[in-house]
Write a protein that holds these residues in place. Sequence first.
Motif, mmCIF file in Angstrom:
data_model
loop_
_atom_site.group_PDB
_atom_site.id
_atom_site.type_symbol
_atom_site.label_atom_id
_atom_site.label_comp_id
_atom_site.label_asym_id
_atom_site.label_seq_id
_atom_site.Cartn_x
_atom_site.Cartn_y
_atom_site.Cartn_z
ATOM 1 N N VAL A 1 0.849 -1.205 0.000
ATOM 2 C CA VAL A 1 0.000 0.000 0.000
ATOM 3 C C VAL A 1 0.881 1.250 0.000
ATOM 4 N N GLY B 1 2.326 2.060 -3.294
ATOM 5 C CA GLY B 1 1.375 2.298 -4.374
ATOM 6 C C GLY B 1 1.160 1.093 -5.277
ATOM 7 N N TYR C 1 -0.420 -1.834 -4.015
ATOM 8 C CA TYR C 1 -1.724 -2.360 -3.603
ATOM 9 C C TYR C 1 -2.647 -1.169 -3.335
ATOM 10 N N ARG C 2 -3.929 -1.369 -3.578
ATOM 11 C CA ARG C 2 -4.900 -0.295 -3.379
ATOM 12 C C ARG C 2 -4.936 0.168 -1.924
ATOM 13 N N ASN C 3 -5.008 1.466 -1.702
ATOM 14 C CA ASN C 3 -4.992 1.986 -0.326
ATOM 15 C C ASN C 3 -6.346 1.848 0.366
ATOM 16 N N THR C 4 -7.329 1.283 -0.347
ATOM 17 C CA THR C 4 -8.657 1.085 0.249
ATOM 18 C C THR C 4 -8.830 -0.327 0.824
ATOM 19 N N ILE C 5 -7.813 -1.192 0.662
ATOM 20 C CA ILE C 5 -7.972 -2.574 1.140
ATOM 21 C C ILE C 5 -7.963 -2.616 2.670
ATOM 22 N N ILE D 1 -6.035 -7.013 -5.338
ATOM 23 C CA ILE D 1 -5.583 -5.908 -4.474
ATOM 24 C C ILE D 1 -4.618 -4.943 -5.165
ATOM 25 N N CYS D 2 -4.118 -5.304 -6.346
ATOM 26 C CA CYS D 2 -3.101 -4.472 -7.007
ATOM 27 C C CYS D 2 -3.684 -3.209 -7.639
ATOM 28 N N THR D 3 -2.868 -2.167 -7.634
ATOM 29 C CA THR D 3 -3.143 -0.960 -8.410
ATOM 30 C C THR D 3 -2.675 -1.227 -9.848
#
Length: 201
Positions: A130, A133, A135-139, A183-185
């Motif tokens: 996270v 950047g 992994y999504r920061n909303t997980i 979960i990845c960006t």
Amino acid sequence: MREKIIHKAADLFLTLGFKSVTMDDIANKMGISKKTIYVHFANKTKLVEATTLHVFEAISQGIDCICAVNKNPIEEIFEIKQFVMEHLKDEKSSPQYQLQKYYPKIYGALKSKQTCVMQDCITENLRRGVDMGLYRNTISIDFISRVYINNMICLKDKELFPLKDFSMTELMENYLEYHLRGICTPKGLEILTRIINNNQS
């Protein structure tokens, strides 16, 4: 001699299975008498217990070394998978499943230790992903770490995933891709795609 017995037993148990290998097999492979083994281990259960602890500690130390390098979290997770599979000989003998079936108390203690190590490892991996950047920061890190661990355990269930239909390598690779794609960006997906393409070539 105790350490030599543990090393040989680990090799045989992981290759052939905890149920299949006898004390006679281990003695014969080592060129020693069965009595020599019993000097160090009162019975096969005690040997299985010592062997599983030895393998667990070796794998845990290896994972710590991989994490200490601070690679990007996506590469790290694939490297850990590769390391564990090599140490468990691709789990061709279904060691965890056999342990659960024939030595449930030892399995229970091992599962508890494994869960602690995996929880710390995957939580830190998710946090770093996270922060970078990838992994999504909303997980929800707590939620995903628990789902990840329990799904990893499910992969070793031979009734759910019979060996004749699924190799452990195939299961692990499919699950890692499934986990990471969730979960990845876009930046993380680029790294994931590159790793998958490199593994296939």
